[in-house]
Write a protein that holds these residues in place. Structure first.
Motif, PDB file in Angstrom:
ATOM      1  N   LYS A 155      -4.805 -41.911   3.193  1.00 13.51           N
ATOM      2  CA  LYS A 155      -5.379 -41.560   1.894  1.00 13.51           C
ATOM      3  C   LYS A 155      -6.850 -41.180   2.034  1.00 13.51           C
ATOM      4  O   LYS A 155      -7.322 -40.228   1.407  1.00 13.51           O
ATOM      5  N   ILE A 156      -7.592 -41.905   2.869  1.00  8.22           N
ATOM      6  CA  ILE A 156      -9.029 -41.633   3.034  1.00  8.22           C
ATOM      7  C   ILE A 156      -9.255 -40.283   3.695  1.00  8.22           C
ATOM      8  O   ILE A 156     -10.099 -39.496   3.256  1.00  8.22           O
ATOM      9  N   ARG A 157      -8.503 -39.984   4.746  1.00 10.13           N
ATOM     10  CA  ARG A 157      -8.736 -38.762   5.527  1.00 10.13           C
ATOM     11  C   ARG A 157      -7.848 -37.587   5.110  1.00 10.13           C
ATOM     12  O   ARG A 157      -8.065 -36.469   5.560  1.00 10.13           O
ATOM     13  N   GLY A 158      -6.845 -37.845   4.280  1.00 14.64           N
ATOM     14  CA  GLY A 158      -5.979 -36.758   3.831  1.00 14.64           C
ATOM     15  C   GLY A 158      -4.914 -36.355   4.822  1.00 14.64           C
ATOM     16  O   GLY A 158      -4.207 -35.364   4.618  1.00 14.64           O
ATOM     17  N   ALA A 159      -4.768 -37.092   5.911  1.00 11.10           N
ATOM     18  CA  ALA A 159      -3.749 -36.816   6.930  1.00 11.10           C
ATOM     19  C   ALA A 159      -3.491 -38.106   7.701  1.00 11.10           C
ATOM     20  O   ALA A 159      -4.390 -38.942   7.848  1.00 11.10           O
ATOM     21  N   ARG A 160      -2.271 -38.256   8.176  1.00 14.32           N
ATOM     22  CA  ARG A 160      -1.985 -39.456   8.946  1.00 14.32           C
ATOM     23  C   ARG A 160      -2.763 -39.410  10.256  1.00 14.32           C
ATOM     24  O   ARG A 160      -3.022 -38.337  10.798  1.00 14.32           O
ATOM     25  N   PRO A 161      -3.146 -40.575  10.774  1.00 19.30           N
ATOM     26  CA  PRO A 161      -3.883 -40.581  12.045  1.00 19.30           C
ATOM     27  C   PRO A 161      -2.996 -40.143  13.199  1.00 19.30           C
ATOM     28  O   PRO A 161      -1.766 -40.163  13.112  1.00 19.30           O
ATOM     29  N   ALA A 162      -3.645 -39.748  14.297  1.00 20.54           N
ATOM     30  CA  ALA A 162      -2.903 -39.443  15.520  1.00 20.54           C
ATOM     31  C   ALA A 162      -2.579 -40.722  16.281  1.00 20.54           C
ATOM     32  O   ALA A 162      -1.563 -40.791  16.980  1.00 20.54           O
ATOM     33  N   ALA A 199      -7.688 -53.241  12.909  1.00 21.43           N
ATOM     34  CA  ALA A 199      -7.057 -52.014  13.412  1.00 21.43           C
ATOM     35  C   ALA A 199      -8.098 -50.912  13.549  1.00 21.43           C
ATOM     36  O   ALA A 199      -9.182 -50.963  12.964  1.00 21.43           O
ATOM     37  N   THR A 200      -7.734 -49.921  14.350  1.00 18.70           N
ATOM     38  CA  THR A 200      -8.521 -48.682  14.428  1.00 18.70           C
ATOM     39  C   THR A 200      -7.574 -47.505  14.253  1.00 18.70           C
ATOM     40  O   THR A 200      -6.428 -47.536  14.722  1.00 18.70           O
ATOM     41  N   ALA A 201      -8.059 -46.481  13.594  1.00 21.68           N
ATOM     42  CA  ALA A 201      -7.300 -45.252  13.398  1.00 21.68           C
ATOM     43  C   ALA A 201      -8.135 -44.077  13.866  1.00 21.68           C
ATOM     44  O   ALA A 201      -9.334 -44.004  13.569  1.00 21.68           O
ATOM     45  N   THR A 202      -7.528 -43.173  14.633  1.00 21.68           N
ATOM     46  CA  THR A 202      -8.211 -41.980  15.112  1.00 21.68           C
ATOM     47  C   THR A 202      -7.345 -40.761  14.844  1.00 21.68           C
ATOM     48  O   THR A 202      -6.120 -40.849  14.767  1.00 21.68           O
ATOM     49  N   TRP A 203      -8.034 -39.593  14.722  1.00 23.83           N
ATOM     50  CA  TRP A 203      -7.353 -38.343  14.402  1.00 23.83           C
ATOM     51  C   TRP A 203      -7.534 -37.304  15.513  1.00 23.83           C
ATOM     52  O   TRP A 203      -8.400 -37.405  16.333  1.00 23.83           O
ATOM     53  N   ASP A 208     -16.042 -45.174  11.426  1.00 25.02           N
ATOM     54  CA  ASP A 208     -16.371 -45.584  12.777  1.00 25.02           C
ATOM     55  C   ASP A 208     -16.359 -44.348  13.664  1.00 25.02           C
ATOM     56  O   ASP A 208     -15.370 -44.048  14.328  1.00 25.02           O
ATOM     57  N   GLY A 209     -17.477 -43.609  13.666  1.00 25.59           N
ATOM     58  CA  GLY A 209     -17.527 -42.364  14.413  1.00 25.59           C
ATOM     59  C   GLY A 209     -16.538 -41.365  13.845  1.00 25.59           C
ATOM     60  O   GLY A 209     -16.562 -41.063  12.647  1.00 25.59           O
ATOM     61  N   ASP A 210     -15.642 -40.867  14.689  1.00 23.62           N
ATOM     62  CA  ASP A 210     -14.625 -39.926  14.233  1.00 23.62           C
ATOM     63  C   ASP A 210     -13.403 -40.624  13.639  1.00 23.62           C
ATOM     64  O   ASP A 210     -12.485 -39.945  13.170  1.00 23.62           O
ATOM     65  N   GLY A 211     -13.389 -41.945  13.684  1.00 23.55           N
ATOM     66  CA  GLY A 211     -12.223 -42.671  13.196  1.00 23.55           C
ATOM     67  C   GLY A 211     -12.578 -43.667  12.111  1.00 23.55           C
ATOM     68  O   GLY A 211     -13.614 -43.573  11.451  1.00 23.55           O
ATOM     69  N   LEU A 212     -11.688 -44.620  11.925  1.00 26.18           N
ATOM     70  CA  LEU A 212     -11.878 -45.681  10.940  1.00 26.18           C
ATOM     71  C   LEU A 212     -11.599 -47.031  11.577  1.00 26.18           C
ATOM     72  O   LEU A 212     -10.704 -47.158  12.416  1.00 26.18           O
ATOM     73  N   LYS A 213     -12.398 -48.027  11.191  1.00 26.28           N
ATOM     74  CA  LYS A 213     -12.043 -49.412  11.444  1.00 26.28           C
ATOM     75  C   LYS A 213     -11.385 -49.944  10.181  1.00 26.28           C
ATOM     76  O   LYS A 213     -11.868 -49.692   9.073  1.00 26.28           O
ATOM     77  N   LEU A 214     -10.293 -50.667  10.352  1.00 21.06           N
ATOM     78  CA  LEU A 214      -9.557 -51.182   9.200  1.00 21.06           C
ATOM     79  C   LEU A 214      -9.224 -52.653   9.417  1.00 21.06           C
ATOM     80  O   LEU A 214      -9.109 -53.113  10.557  1.00 21.06           O
ATOM     81  N   TRP A 215      -9.053 -53.390   8.321  1.00 14.53           N
ATOM     82  CA  TRP A 215      -8.665 -54.786   8.436  1.00 14.53           C
ATOM     83  C   TRP A 215      -8.104 -55.296   7.114  1.00 14.53           C
ATOM     84  O   TRP A 215      -8.300 -54.689   6.068  1.00 14.53           O
TER      85      TRP A 215
END
Length: 287
Positions: A233-240, A283-287, A263-270
């Motif tokens: 939802k935040i980035r508009g696309a599912r992470p890679a 968790a971390t998510a990257t695209w 978190d840079g090019d990604g997101l930190k989540l919890w």
């Protein structure tokens, strides 16, 4: 006493299961998470339709182990010693893992999960002996590779009912924050979606009397799914890629929050309790 040499004989064991990602299952998944998903767009009855992109992590609800009821252990899990090794410790939890998203599952496609036991390790933790089982899953949809998953399962002994625990550091609040009420219907619906008979998610009397927990436990896979949905939802696309680790349980005795921060090019989540409490899943998510 754990015979680790015996348990490590399960390394390399494989299991293959398949199921169609049907529109009805996708509708139930979306209803459970209150999603308005692209799989509904254009369908005359507002439901999912064949060919549409299915929601991320729907594969966790497909082709689960279907042990006979008579073959379940006292905790509601399938009796041990089949695909998973027969670890002689009473409590089993989803400790963490990772998802590499390669493509989308589409509604109506046949999804196949190929699972392999990668490793079995015994460690000494603060609460006693722990046994970690690592499972690799390759998820194909109509023959296309869509997800590469690592699943970390931990087995441990029972805690004493009133065991003393230190005071954990309270979790911070994310720049993105969503409050969730872990209602019994929500927990039941996710257990039903995943054909998960583990009684810690729906049987409060068993949980309190036998496992000595204060309430129903919020599923680890459900928390991971909600965090992936927040990232999308935040980035508009599912992470890679999505990596996560469970640190402490969440119970149904209070609301919890989904949190994210850049978190840079990604997101930190919890996840964490809405009013105090430590990080439950990070968790971390990257695209």
């Amino acid at each position: 006493m754990i015979d680790i040499d015996h348990l490590r004989q399960w390394i390399g064991r494989e299991e293959v299961r398949s199921e169609i990602a049907g529109a009805a299952l996708v509708d139930r998944f979306n209803a459970t998470f209150d999603l308005e998903d692209a799989a509904r767009d254009g369908a005359p009855d507002g439901g999912a339709y064949d060919g549409a992109v299915a929601p991320a992590l729907i594969h966790l609800c497909l082709a689960p182990p279907a042990a006979p009821t008579a073959g379940l252990g006292p905790d509601g899990h399938p009796a041990r010693g089949g695909f998973l090794p027969p670890v002689p410790l009473p409590r089993r939890m989803w400790a963490g893992g990772s998802f590499a998203f390669l493509d989308d599952v589409r509604v109506g496609e046949t999804v196949t999960r190929r699972s392999t036991i990668r490793d079995v390790v015994v460690k000494q933790g603060r609460s006693g002996i722990l046994c970690f089982v690592t499972v690799d899953h390759r998820i194909d949809s109509n023959g296309r590779a869509v997800v590469e998953e690592r699943q970390d399962i931990v087995y441990r002994g029972e805690d004493a009912p009133n065991a003393a625990k230190g005071t954990p550091e309270p979790a911070p609040q994310g720049s993105h924050r969503v409050r969730v009420t872990p209602s019994p219907p929500l927990l039941f619906r996710y257990s039903a979606l995943t054909f998960n008979g583990h009684r810690i998610h729906y049987d409060a009397p068993y949980l309190r009397a036998v496992e000595h927990y204060p309430g129903l436990i919020v599923h680890g896979p459900m928390q991971a799914t909600m965090l992936v949905q927040l990232a999308q939802k935040i980035r508009g696309a599912r992470p890679a890629r999505f990596d996560f680790r469970s640190l402490s349980p969440l119970f149904d005795d209070a609301d919890f929050t989904l949190n994210a921060t850049e978190d840079g090019d990604g997101l930190k989540l919890w996840t964490a309790y809405a009013e105090g409490g430590p990080v439950a899943m990070e968790a971390t998510a990257t695209w």
